[in-house]
Design a protein around this motif. Structure first.
Motif, PDB file in Angstrom:
ATOM      1  N   GLN A  29      29.592  53.691  34.810  1.00  8.84           N
ATOM      2  CA  GLN A  29      28.665  52.779  34.151  1.00  8.84           C
ATOM      3  C   GLN A  29      27.427  52.599  35.032  1.00  8.84           C
ATOM      4  OE1 GLN A  29      29.354  51.462  31.046  1.00  8.84           O
ATOM      5  NE2 GLN A  29      31.162  52.760  31.141  1.00  8.84           N
ATOM      6  N   ALA A  30      26.272  52.501  34.397  1.00  2.64           N
ATOM      7  CA  ALA A  30      25.022  52.334  35.151  1.00  2.64           C
ATOM      8  C   ALA A  30      25.076  51.113  36.057  1.00  2.64           C
ATOM      9  CB  ALA A  30      23.834  52.242  34.195  1.00  2.64           C
ATOM     10  N   ASN A  31      25.739  50.050  35.596  1.00  2.00           N
ATOM     11  CA  ASN A  31      25.770  48.831  36.424  1.00  2.00           C
ATOM     12  C   ASN A  31      26.507  49.053  37.742  1.00  2.00           C
ATOM     13  OD1 ASN A  31      28.333  48.913  35.277  1.00  2.00           O
ATOM     14  ND2 ASN A  31      28.379  46.728  34.788  1.00  2.00           N
ATOM     15  N   GLN A  32      27.445  50.008  37.789  1.00  2.00           N
ATOM     16  CA  GLN A  32      28.121  50.335  39.042  1.00  2.00           C
ATOM     17  C   GLN A  32      27.120  50.956  40.027  1.00  2.00           C
ATOM     18  OE1 GLN A  32      31.076  52.792  36.796  1.00  2.00           O
ATOM     19  NE2 GLN A  32      32.462  52.029  38.379  1.00  2.00           N
ATOM     20  N   VAL A  33      26.308  51.861  39.523  1.00  2.00           N
ATOM     21  CA  VAL A  33      25.290  52.502  40.353  1.00  2.00           C
ATOM     22  C   VAL A  33      24.272  51.468  40.797  1.00  2.00           C
ATOM     23  CG1 VAL A  33      23.454  54.247  40.384  1.00  2.00           C
ATOM     24  CG2 VAL A  33      25.631  54.738  39.244  1.00  2.00           C
ATOM     25  N   SER A  90      31.723  58.425  44.819  1.00  2.00           N
ATOM     26  CA  SER A  90      33.113  57.982  44.696  1.00  2.00           C
ATOM     27  C   SER A  90      33.326  56.985  43.555  1.00  2.00           C
ATOM     28  CB  SER A  90      33.585  57.353  46.012  1.00  2.00           C
ATOM     29  OG  SER A  90      32.953  56.104  46.222  1.00  2.00           O
ATOM     30  N   LEU A  91      32.272  56.598  42.866  1.00  2.00           N
ATOM     31  CA  LEU A  91      32.417  55.654  41.755  1.00  2.00           C
ATOM     32  C   LEU A  91      33.326  56.256  40.689  1.00  2.00           C
ATOM     33  CD1 LEU A  91      28.739  54.368  41.486  1.00  2.00           C
ATOM     34  CD2 LEU A  91      30.711  53.156  42.454  1.00  2.00           C
ATOM     35  N   LYS A  92      34.147  55.430  40.121  1.00  5.16           N
ATOM     36  CA  LYS A  92      35.174  55.897  39.183  1.00  5.16           C
ATOM     37  C   LYS A  92      34.619  56.097  37.774  1.00  5.16           C
ATOM     38  CE  LYS A  92      38.295  55.535  42.339  1.00  5.16           C
ATOM     39  NZ  LYS A  92      38.489  56.679  43.161  1.00  5.16           N
ATOM     40  N   SER A  93      35.204  57.054  37.091  1.00  6.64           N
ATOM     41  CA  SER A  93      34.862  57.308  35.692  1.00  6.64           C
ATOM     42  C   SER A  93      35.662  56.369  34.805  1.00  6.64           C
ATOM     43  CB  SER A  93      35.190  58.748  35.321  1.00  6.64           C
ATOM     44  OG  SER A  93      34.353  59.608  36.016  1.00  6.64           O
ATOM     45  N   PRO A  94      35.192  55.987  33.658  1.00  7.02           N
ATOM     46  CA  PRO A  94      33.874  56.345  33.146  1.00  7.02           C
ATOM     47  C   PRO A  94      32.785  55.570  33.897  1.00  7.02           C
ATOM     48  CG  PRO A  94      34.936  54.852  31.608  1.00  7.02           C
ATOM     49  CD  PRO A  94      35.926  55.139  32.728  1.00  7.02           C
TER      50      PRO A  94
END
Length: 127
Positions: free
Chosen positions: A21-25, A15-19
């Protein structure tokens, strides 16, 4: 980790939004696994991401493991290589194949099949 918790992590990652980013993961994984994941849980998460063709997230999960010096084995790499095959990213699959060999991670029949499949789906067998 229980199956419901793994599904929750998968849903959150997907569900992470685009664009993206690796830091979100990384933040999602740090929150879910403050002590680090066990290898079986990592395999299940990476396999789940591969089934959803979430290559970018799969690669970020692999990077998170490396960044934190968490165990990586052939199951982990094979799951990500499968995601490469499903998305036609044969160059990335071969890069992972080389990385496995350089890191002394066992290359098994599944590894070879996943790499061949990625090349086939990327139409590289014609060259």
């Amino acid at each position: 980790m229980e199956a419901n918790s793994i599904q929750t992590v998968l849903r959150t990652l997907l569900s992470l939004k685009s664009p993206l980013q690796a830091n979100q993961v990384f933040a999602t994984l740090d929150c879910a696994f403050p002590e680090g994941p066990d290898p079986c849980t990592s395999t299940r998460i990476l396999s789940g991401l591969a089934k959803k063709r979430a290559l970018k997230i799969s690669l970020d999960v692999l990077s998170w493991h490396k960044l934190n010096s968490y165990e990586l084995n052939s199951y982990h790499y094979n799951a990500v290589t499968d995601a490469c095959a499903q998305t036609g990213m044969w160059t990335q699959a071969l890069q992972l194949f080389r990385e496995m060999a350089e890191s002394k991670v066992e290359l098994d029949a599944i590894t070879y099949n996943a790499a061949i499949s990625a090349c086939e789906k990327g139409a590289m067998w014609k060259k």
